[in-house]
Scaffold this motif. Structure first.
Motif, PDB file in Angstrom:
ATOM      1  N   UNK A   5       0.844  -1.189   0.000  1.00 45.74           N
ATOM      2  CA  UNK A   5       0.000   0.000   0.000  1.00 45.74           C
ATOM      3  C   UNK A   5       0.885   1.246   0.000  1.00 45.74           C
ATOM      4  N   UNK A   6       0.561   2.212  -0.862  1.00 49.89           N
ATOM      5  CA  UNK A   6       1.388   3.408  -0.971  1.00 49.89           C
ATOM      6  C   UNK A   6       1.196   4.370   0.197  1.00 49.89           C
ATOM      7  N   UNK A   7       0.090   4.274   0.914  1.00 45.46           N
ATOM      8  CA  UNK A   7      -0.164   5.208   2.006  1.00 45.46           C
ATOM      9  C   UNK A   7       0.120   4.628   3.387  1.00 45.46           C
ATOM     10  N   UNK A   8      -0.129   3.351   3.594  1.00 42.90           N
ATOM     11  CA  UNK A   8       0.061   2.774   4.927  1.00 42.90           C
ATOM     12  C   UNK A   8       1.261   1.855   5.015  1.00 42.90           C
ATOM     13  N   UNK A  49      -3.186   6.276  -7.143  1.00 40.28           N
ATOM     14  CA  UNK A  49      -2.419   5.541  -6.142  1.00 40.28           C
ATOM     15  C   UNK A  49      -2.936   4.111  -6.040  1.00 40.28           C
ATOM     16  N   UNK A  50      -2.068   3.219  -5.611  1.00 38.29           N
ATOM     17  CA  UNK A  50      -2.448   1.827  -5.349  1.00 38.29           C
ATOM     18  C   UNK A  50      -2.469   1.650  -3.832  1.00 38.29           C
ATOM     19  N   UNK A  69      -2.346  12.726   4.654  1.00 40.79           N
ATOM     20  CA  UNK A  69      -0.898  12.828   4.481  1.00 40.79           C
ATOM     21  C   UNK A  69      -0.262  13.733   5.529  1.00 40.79           C
ATOM     22  N   UNK A  70      -1.001  14.718   6.023  1.00 41.42           N
ATOM     23  CA  UNK A  70      -0.457  15.613   7.043  1.00 41.42           C
ATOM     24  C   UNK A  70      -0.132  14.851   8.329  1.00 41.42           C
ATOM     25  N   UNK A  71      -0.920  13.812   8.629  1.00 41.10           N
ATOM     26  CA  UNK A  71      -0.705  13.048   9.859  1.00 41.10           C
ATOM     27  C   UNK A  71       0.080  11.761   9.650  1.00 41.10           C
ATOM     28  N   UNK A  72       0.318  11.374   8.389  1.00 40.77           N
ATOM     29  CA  UNK A  72       0.974  10.095   8.099  1.00 40.77           C
ATOM     30  C   UNK A  72       2.470  10.174   8.378  1.00 40.77           C
ATOM     31  N   UNK A  73       3.042   9.034   8.804  1.00 43.97           N
ATOM     32  CA  UNK A  73       4.484   8.948   9.024  1.00 43.97           C
ATOM     33  C   UNK A  73       5.191   8.846   7.680  1.00 43.97           C
ATOM     34  N   UNK A  74       6.326   9.508   7.555  1.00 51.65           N
ATOM     35  CA  UNK A  74       7.087   9.456   6.304  1.00 51.65           C
ATOM     36  C   UNK A  74       7.615   8.062   6.014  1.00 51.65           C
ATOM     37  N   UNK A  80       6.263   8.014  -4.113  1.00 53.44           N
ATOM     38  CA  UNK A  80       5.258   8.817  -4.809  1.00 53.44           C
ATOM     39  C   UNK A  80       4.399   9.605  -3.817  1.00 53.44           C
ATOM     40  N   UNK A  81       3.932   8.939  -2.769  1.00 51.73           N
ATOM     41  CA  UNK A  81       3.101   9.600  -1.761  1.00 51.73           C
ATOM     42  C   UNK A  81       3.904  10.646  -0.982  1.00 51.73           C
ATOM     43  N   UNK A  82       5.187  10.397  -0.777  1.00 52.01           N
ATOM     44  CA  UNK A  82       6.043  11.357  -0.080  1.00 52.01           C
ATOM     45  C   UNK A  82       6.207  12.639  -0.898  1.00 52.01           C
ATOM     46  N   UNK A  83       6.315  12.500  -2.217  1.00 57.59           N
ATOM     47  CA  UNK A  83       6.392  13.675  -3.095  1.00 57.59           C
ATOM     48  C   UNK A  83       5.110  14.493  -3.018  1.00 57.59           C
ATOM     49  N   UNK A  84       3.970  13.804  -2.970  1.00 57.37           N
ATOM     50  CA  UNK A  84       2.683  14.492  -2.868  1.00 57.37           C
ATOM     51  C   UNK A  84       2.599  15.234  -1.538  1.00 57.37           C
ATOM     52  N   UNK A  85       3.034  14.587  -0.450  1.00 57.71           N
ATOM     53  CA  UNK A  85       2.988  15.207   0.882  1.00 57.71           C
ATOM     54  C   UNK A  85       3.857  16.468   0.918  1.00 57.71           C
TER      55      UNK A  85
END
Length: 99
Positions: A5-8, A49-50, A69-74, A80-85
């Motif tokens: 998962x790209x976010x978790x 995103x996947x 993304x504001x609360x997600x851990x890097x 890809x998600x890190x670039x968006x954040x």
């Protein structure tokens, strides 16, 4: 394509198939991944995103991709998600996102 998962950061897990006779064979538990398009309100564009079904529910619960993304851990996020954040933070609207 990796099964992550790209976010978790949720990925495959391993375990056993256990028969009625208690014979054990190794197996994999794969995450429920979906190709989704999520909209960023701060950047005004969509991102493909996947992500897992659990992550999709978490994004809805938190109030959108920007707030998630504001609360997600890097460390959990994909490149890809890190670039968006970072793009959201750079746009200067993180004050709007957190409120």
């Amino acid at each position: 394509m990796s099964r992550r998962c790209e976010l978790t950061g949720k990925g495959p897990m391993t375990g056993n198939n256990v028969s009625h006779a208690k014979n054990r064979t190794r197996r994999r538990f794969l995450p429920n991944l979906n190709d989704t398009t999520l909209a960023s309100e701060a950047l005004g564009r969509n991102f493909k995103l996947r992500i897992s079904a659990h992550a999709l529910r978490s994004v809805d619960h938190r109030g959108g991709l920007d707030k998630f993304l504001a609360k997600a851990k890097d460390s959990d996020l994909s490149d890809n998600a890190l670039k968006i954040k970072k793009a959201i933070a750079k746009s200067g609207s993180e004050a709007d996102v957190l409120s």
